[in-house]
Design an enzyme around this catalytic site. Structure first.
Site, PDB file in Angstrom:
ATOM      1  N   LYS A  37      27.528  -5.373 -23.630  1.00 36.47           N
ATOM      2  CA  LYS A  37      27.816  -4.143 -22.868  1.00 36.47           C
ATOM      3  C   LYS A  37      26.558  -3.522 -22.283  1.00 36.47           C
ATOM      4  CE  LYS A  37      27.567  -2.370 -27.328  1.00 36.47           C
ATOM      5  NZ  LYS A  37      28.101  -2.678 -28.632  1.00 36.47           N
ATOM      6  N   GLU A  46      23.632   0.326 -37.383  1.00 35.40           N
ATOM      7  CA  GLU A  46      22.318  -0.305 -37.324  1.00 35.40           C
ATOM      8  C   GLU A  46      21.312   0.517 -38.139  1.00 35.40           C
ATOM      9  OE1 GLU A  46      21.940  -3.015 -35.368  1.00 35.40           O
ATOM     10  OE2 GLU A  46      23.989  -2.888 -34.618  1.00 35.40           O
ATOM     11  N   LYS A  63      30.084   1.716 -22.411  1.00 36.40           N
ATOM     12  CA  LYS A  63      31.417   1.128 -22.312  1.00 36.40           C
ATOM     13  C   LYS A  63      32.276   1.877 -21.291  1.00 36.40           C
ATOM     14  CE  LYS A  63      31.162  -0.567 -27.054  1.00 36.40           C
ATOM     15  NZ  LYS A  63      31.349  -0.161 -28.463  1.00 36.40           N
TER      16      LYS A  63
END
Lengths: 425, 425
Positions: B102, B187, B202
């Site tokens: 993305k 993350e 997105k």
């Protein structure tokens, strides 16, 4: 070929919406695909419909098959005859077909799919299940690598509308049905919807693509919503559940359970919030985890949207040349489970005289049949009248429920046949 | 051509799942499409990964471009470089590409799409938005005739997981983030998720297909969830709302409003029940009415499912010969609305000293800025401490809110900057 020549058979609600949608999207489709999608012919038993349409017009839809310059026939006549003859002859004459006809597909789908493959033409049927919801494309293409374990689906807008009115406005069944008819959601003869048959037709179509199995819809155990009482909706609400008419499919190894029935769903279930004429399909699969597709299950515009998607896709494939259909091989090992082997938690509503020992006698007969009780509501106290006793059970077999309820219903303390509604999680 | 030769660049989580899914579905895909999808090469910076794979192996993914016998390169490296160079060179060498990237698409999507069309190859990117949810295919193909008016979407699994923990287990933000990291959902540096940037990437990709408009994600006003306090989640619950990080798009005639922000949604909203790492996309359009697609937004299996769907579709198109891409012409009349012109209802939490006249002073400044109050909660009574005052407002302009809050925050009775969260219906 840079033109895709489309003919429409049946200019009723969906047909006229589709013709309008095709016209309105003509320029956009040309930009998106490089192709000109043109309505070149139409057919309808009402001759006057022809006055409003461009291109040739026929009263007999089967005349469309004889016209050589048609690429796609859109069958929107409905019913089995002459839709079956039209679709078959169209395929044999080398034309692709798009149809919204679930009755036709649930009866002759297999024959028509095979015939289309043999004749290297396409048959699109997205509009036959779930209206605007792209369930066929999603299962066949997007979820091509997923093994589906479970389906729970609300596939009939009429019954969902009725249950919504009974739940949200506390309407009795008859009033809710009348309102659905006034709104044009229910047919004058609503039996196909209310009985769950329409849902079974659609489940039959989906099963082929979900589980690689051809199951005649006639083999699916079906219960409708005709006997759902407003009382049951009310008790279910108090217990934290909604009642919905569900298509259910459960795969375990090589056995497949299929059924259509009204069910209690926990209020926080994804399907519990589906109201009015909306449809939704909940799937569980190995790669995708849980998935839900929700949308308008019926109505001219929603169906026209799905038909246009099929027409566009088939037009692009025809223009590309060659032949690129997705085949759907059958899983020979998969066996349809007998309904006797199903098991479920259930909601039971007994109508019993209000006297000491009643609960004990009911509980005894449930226990004797291996049904254990999870919770009980017994509210009204009125020694002169029969009162409702509501129970939620733990999981038990179908056979156990039918034996237990037969025994209980024959007790002298029971005044009306016991209501049983399955629970689904 | 009866063989489709696939190469995978990047054998991390998604890559290794995809390789396994391709292997497991090889026989089924052959039956469904008549084609043999074979992994012929792979690349990963970790040389030892090559030991487990069939076919050629390279440490430098760009070597795959030079191999003549590859039909589709699956780019699962992630990040912008060298993914951009790999995809570009693959297209120029006549290879089709499937990517889940993305970040790459939100930066270079337009260039790569155009390059693919010029070179008559395909680029599939279903996995880039919404994981296993077939949102790209649905909007481009199934909803091809629909004009979309509105999008509300939960597109980031990490933030939705954090908000779910804060709501369901009443965890503070920091603990919920830690749990997300422990579970591998967040993350080590979770800034891209928490700040709303990932959602904006997105949204930027979707906008092209929803509204026929190329909008750089950098132009989308973005707020993240970093400042959402457990208190606000709690107050929202008491008022009948859930807080979700939303991508929002609203089209009115020729203007388009885009934004990413945490929002209060009524508990009975279709998106309010989306919990944990699940994603969902809610659309409104002229033909389809309301639509929802719900599914796993992240994870190796879900992404591998979407990648396999793209690979299968492109393989079939390649085998058919010719070229049949869907183009997406731009709507030149559509203009991105300035965020200043947005208006919304809002949740406001003031932290004020508990003394007479406080509410009056706040209410006066809101009224002066054309903000009218719908409801107020002021519970804690503690003259020595600052207390929260929570208000829901009626609809008002962004400018009004920023002016009013600036004035209110500078009052001596206000002890902390006021929290504002938009409401969405």
């Amino acid at each position: 070929m840079n033109q895709i020549r489309v003919a429409v058979a049946g200019c009723g609600t969906v047909g006229s919406h589709f013709i309008e949608v095709l016209r309105r999207n003509r320029y956009a489709l040309k930009q998106k695909t490089g192709l000109s999608f043109d309505l070149v012919a139409a057919a309808d038993i009402q001759a006057e419909k022809g006055n409003l349409l461009p291109g040739r017009f026929f009263r007999d839809a089967r005349q469309l098959v004889k016209e050589p310059d048609i690429d796609i026939i859109v069958e929107l006549i409905g019913g089995i005859h002459p839709a079956y003859e039209l679709v078959k002859e169209a395929i044999l004459s080398g034309k692709s077909v798009v149809t919204a006809n679930k009755a036709l597909l649930s009866q002759y789908g297999e024959e028509l799919m095979n015939l289309a493959a043999e004749n290297r033409v396409y048959i699109g049927f997205e509009a036959s299940v779930g209206g605007a919801i792209p369930i066929i494309k999603t299962v066949r293409e997007s979820f091509v690598g997923t093994s589906i374990k479970r389906l729970l689906a609300i596939l009939n807008g009429t019954t969902n509308y009725i249950l919504s009115r009974m739940t949200m406005e506390k309407m009795p069944f008859a009033a809710a049905l009348k309102k659905a008819q006034e709104k044009g959601y229910a047919e004058a003869n609503p039996a196909l919807d209310l009985s769950g048959m329409d849902t079974a037709h659609k489940l039959g179509i989906l099963v082929r693509y979900l589980f690689h199995k051809i199951i005649s819809w006639e083999k699916i155990p079906v219960e409708g919503i005709e006997n759902i009482d407003q009382k049951d909706i009310e008790f279910a609400s108090q217990l934290g559940y909604r009642i919905k008419l569900l298509a259910v499919a459960d795969r375990r190894l090589n056995s497949l359970q299929l059924a259509v029935f009204p069910a209690l769903l926990p209020v926080n279930h994804l399907l519990a919030v589906v109201e009015d004429v909306y449809n939704a399909i909940y799937l569980e699969g190995d790669l995708i985890g849980r998935s839900l597709l929700y949308g308008q299950g019926a109505g001219g515009k929603a169906a026209a949207s799905a038909v246009l998607a099929d027409v566009t896709e088939i037009g692009m494939k025809l223009n590309q040349g060659g032949y690129a259909a997705i085949y759907w091989p059958q899983d020979k090992n998969l066996v349809l489970e007998s309904a006797d082997n199903f098991s479920s938690r259930s909601y039971l509503r007994f109508t019993a005289v209000d006297r000491p020992g009643v609960l004990a006698r009911i509980a005894y007969l449930l226990g004797k049949n291996n049904i254990s009780i999870a919770s009980v509501i017994q509210k009204d106290q009125n020694p002169r009248q029969a009162v409702p006793i509501v129970m939620l059970t733990h999981e038990a077999r179908e056979k156990s429920f039918s034996r237990a309820l037969k025994e209980i219903n024959s007790l002298d303390i029971i005044r009306k046949p016991t209501v049983r509604i399955r629970m689904v999680e």
